[in-house]
Design a protein around this motif. Structure first.
Motif, PDB file in Angstrom:
ATOM      1  N   UNK A  28      -8.858  -4.998   3.329  1.00  0.00           N
ATOM      2  CA  UNK A  28      -8.938  -4.985   4.987  1.00  0.00           C
ATOM      3  C   UNK A  28      -8.680  -4.006   5.926  1.00  0.00           C
ATOM      4  N   UNK A  29      -7.556  -3.175   5.973  1.00  0.00           N
ATOM      5  CA  UNK A  29      -7.062  -3.015   6.612  1.00  0.00           C
ATOM      6  C   UNK A  29      -6.099  -1.519   6.149  1.00  0.00           C
ATOM      7  N   UNK A  30      -6.981  -1.078   5.287  1.00  0.00           N
ATOM      8  CA  UNK A  30      -6.171  -0.068   4.949  1.00  0.00           C
ATOM      9  C   UNK A  30      -7.011   0.140   3.554  1.00  0.00           C
ATOM     10  N   UNK A  31      -6.872   1.404   3.166  1.00  0.00           N
ATOM     11  CA  UNK A  31      -7.910   2.273   1.921  1.00  0.00           C
ATOM     12  C   UNK A  31      -7.238   2.535   1.152  1.00  0.00           C
ATOM     13  N   UNK A  32      -7.618   1.884  -0.780  1.00  0.00           N
ATOM     14  CA  UNK A  32      -6.637   2.730  -1.121  1.00  0.00           C
ATOM     15  C   UNK A  32      -7.557   3.202  -2.725  1.00  0.00           C
ATOM     16  N   UNK A  68      -3.460  13.338  -5.028  1.00  0.00           N
ATOM     17  CA  UNK A  68      -3.788  12.699  -3.819  1.00  0.00           C
ATOM     18  C   UNK A  68      -4.499  11.481  -4.163  1.00  0.00           C
ATOM     19  N   UNK A  69      -3.636  10.594  -3.812  1.00  0.00           N
ATOM     20  CA  UNK A  69      -3.825   9.418  -3.995  1.00  0.00           C
ATOM     21  C   UNK A  69      -2.913   8.058  -3.803  1.00  0.00           C
ATOM     22  N   UNK A  70      -4.348   6.926  -3.318  1.00  0.00           N
ATOM     23  CA  UNK A  70      -3.444   5.944  -2.155  1.00  0.00           C
ATOM     24  C   UNK A  70      -3.864   4.862  -3.247  1.00  0.00           C
ATOM     25  N   UNK A  71      -2.847   4.027  -3.201  1.00  0.00           N
ATOM     26  CA  UNK A  71      -3.203   3.190  -4.623  1.00  0.00           C
ATOM     27  C   UNK A  71      -2.454   1.754  -3.425  1.00  0.00           C
ATOM     28  N   UNK A  72      -2.538   0.720  -3.888  1.00  0.00           N
ATOM     29  CA  UNK A  72      -2.227  -0.894  -4.204  1.00  0.00           C
ATOM     30  C   UNK A  72      -0.948  -0.927  -5.197  1.00  0.00           C
ATOM     31  N   UNK A  73       0.228  -0.822  -4.657  1.00  0.00           N
ATOM     32  CA  UNK A  73       0.638  -1.204  -6.128  1.00  0.00           C
ATOM     33  C   UNK A  73       1.846  -2.705  -6.028  1.00  0.00           C
ATOM     34  N   UNK A  74       1.382  -3.123  -7.455  1.00  0.00           N
ATOM     35  CA  UNK A  74       1.671  -4.391  -7.422  1.00  0.00           C
ATOM     36  C   UNK A  74       3.085  -4.492  -8.220  1.00  0.00           C
ATOM     37  N   UNK A  75       3.837  -5.330  -7.453  1.00  0.00           N
ATOM     38  CA  UNK A  75       5.537  -4.583  -7.751  1.00  0.00           C
ATOM     39  C   UNK A  75       5.526  -6.038  -9.053  1.00  0.00           C
ATOM     40  N   UNK A  76       5.608  -7.606  -8.302  1.00  0.00           N
ATOM     41  CA  UNK A  76       5.469  -8.517  -9.227  1.00  0.00           C
ATOM     42  C   UNK A  76       4.254  -9.364  -8.649  1.00  0.00           C
ATOM     43  N   UNK A  77       4.202  -9.597  -9.985  1.00  0.00           N
ATOM     44  CA  UNK A  77       3.116 -11.113  -9.926  1.00  0.00           C
ATOM     45  C   UNK A  77       2.660 -12.243 -10.883  1.00  0.00           C
ATOM     46  N   UNK A 124       1.063  -1.575   0.273  1.00  0.00           N
ATOM     47  CA  UNK A 124      -0.029  -0.040   0.367  1.00  0.00           C
ATOM     48  C   UNK A 124       1.034   0.748   0.065  1.00  0.00           C
ATOM     49  N   UNK A 125       0.671   2.357  -0.865  1.00  0.00           N
ATOM     50  CA  UNK A 125       1.146   3.503  -0.920  1.00  0.00           C
ATOM     51  C   UNK A 125       0.204   4.803  -1.081  1.00  0.00           C
ATOM     52  N   UNK A 126       1.133   5.630  -0.717  1.00  0.00           N
ATOM     53  CA  UNK A 126       0.089   7.434  -1.041  1.00  0.00           C
ATOM     54  C   UNK A 126       1.047   8.105  -1.768  1.00  0.00           C
ATOM     55  N   UNK A 127       0.692   9.211  -2.071  1.00  0.00           N
ATOM     56  CA  UNK A 127       1.164  10.002  -3.332  1.00  0.00           C
ATOM     57  C   UNK A 127       1.850  11.313  -1.861  1.00  0.00           C
ATOM     58  N   UNK A 128       1.406  11.067  -0.732  1.00  0.00           N
ATOM     59  CA  UNK A 128       1.904  11.879   0.186  1.00  0.00           C
ATOM     60  C   UNK A 128       3.738  12.445  -0.138  1.00  0.00           C
ATOM     61  N   UNK A 129       4.239  11.372  -0.127  1.00  0.00           N
ATOM     62  CA  UNK A 129       5.813  12.352  -0.550  1.00  0.00           C
ATOM     63  C   UNK A 129       6.467  11.350  -1.732  1.00  0.00           C
ATOM     64  N   UNK A 130       5.393  10.797  -2.836  1.00  0.00           N
ATOM     65  CA  UNK A 130       5.617  10.229  -3.953  1.00  0.00           C
ATOM     66  C   UNK A 130       7.510   9.623  -3.680  1.00  0.00           C
ATOM     67  N   UNK A 131       6.876   8.619  -2.863  1.00  0.00           N
ATOM     68  CA  UNK A 131       8.207   7.638  -2.880  1.00  0.00           C
ATOM     69  C   UNK A 131       8.767   6.235  -3.643  1.00  0.00           C
ATOM     70  N   UNK A 132       6.863   6.164  -4.574  1.00  0.00           N
ATOM     71  CA  UNK A 132       7.291   4.820  -5.183  1.00  0.00           C
ATOM     72  C   UNK A 132       7.192   5.026  -6.916  1.00  0.00           C
ATOM     73  N   UNK A 133       8.046   4.475  -7.406  1.00  0.00           N
ATOM     74  CA  UNK A 133       8.175   5.207  -8.803  1.00  0.00           C
ATOM     75  C   UNK A 133       6.381   5.282  -9.792  1.00  0.00           C
ATOM     76  N   UNK A 134       6.443   3.602  -9.602  1.00  0.00           N
ATOM     77  CA  UNK A 134       4.961   3.627 -10.063  1.00  0.00           C
ATOM     78  C   UNK A 134       4.087   4.131  -9.818  1.00  0.00           C
ATOM     79  N   UNK A 135       3.651   4.641  -8.452  1.00  0.00           N
ATOM     80  CA  UNK A 135       2.637   5.463  -8.445  1.00  0.00           C
ATOM     81  C   UNK A 135       3.010   7.187  -8.489  1.00  0.00           C
TER      82      UNK A 135
END
Length: 219
Positions: A142-146, A97-106, A75-86
């Motif tokens: 279940x435990x986070x919003x996105x 202003x986004x929060x997301x489930x980031x799928x790195x690999x599947x 789970x990641x959000x754009x508060x400090x834009x730490x994730x390249x995908x997001x």
């Protein structure tokens, strides 16, 4: 729960990865890099702040269970834009202003994938990829919003994600996202609750590979 539902069927479940109970040796999804991650039991991944789950047969076993698929994300959000995908997704959607489930690999083993027969006809998979993704998303939600589920797909997997409901951004069709709506949550929950059952013959080739001393081979 017993893994043998009948004489010819086996139930597939999603479990948190545990190196003492699961092994990626022999895993083959057809992609060398994704195979290597599993073959090394994900030792190269930093999973402390992420979630790693695997597809395995249900029930207890006296030996480590071979992995049939895996999904790694967070789970990641754009508060400090730490994730390249997001960061890429936020720019493409023009939403800061986004929060997301980031799928790195599947990845799913080729024994459970949809593939083309030599005669050109299509051999449908068993829904393992959809089941894996739905179970993973249901657990995190279940435990986070996105707001979205986001990932980068390769050309060959774009159709798979499109069929589930992922869209490509206008900047890059391989940057895929899905809006998390109540209907999405309900759909994924229903998929995750429906047992995934396969014929034992569908896993025969996979079992044989796991008994080869040379490990896995890329398809």
């Amino acid at each position: 729960m017993s893994s043998a539902l009948s004489a010819n069927t086996i139930q597939i479940v999603v479990e948190p990865f545990d190196p003492s109970r699961h092994t990626g040796i022999g895993f083959d999804c057809g992609d060398q890099n994704l195979n290597t991650l599993a073959n090394n039991d994900f030792s190269r991944l930093n999973i402390d702040s992420n979630t790693l789950m695997v597809l395995v047969t249900a029930g207890e076993d006296t030996t480590k269970k071979p992995i049939l698929g895996y999904i790694w994300g967070m789970i990641d959000d754009t508060s400090d834009l730490p994730c390249t995908v997001l960061r890429t997704m936020a720019d493409a959607l023009n939403e800061r202003d986004l929060s997301a489930i980031i799928i790195h690999r599947m990845a799913v083993d080729i024994s459970l994938q949809t593939y083309n027969r030599e005669d050109g006809s299509l051999e449908k998979g068993v829904g393992a990829g959809k089941f894996l993704l739905a179970t993973f998303a249901t657990l995190l939600l279940k435990n986070h919003s996105a707001d979205i589920i986001a990932l980068y797909s390769r050309d060959e997997s774009r159709a798979f994600y499109a069929a589930i409901g992922f869209e490509g951004t206008s900047k890059n069709p391989n940057d895929r996202y899905m809006r998390v709506k109540p209907v999405t949550v309900s759909l994924f929950s229903d998929i995750a609750k429906t047992p995934l059952v396969v014929r034992s013959t569908e896993l025969d080739a996979l079992r044989k590979r796991h008994h080869q001393p040379t490990g896995w081979c890329a398809g």
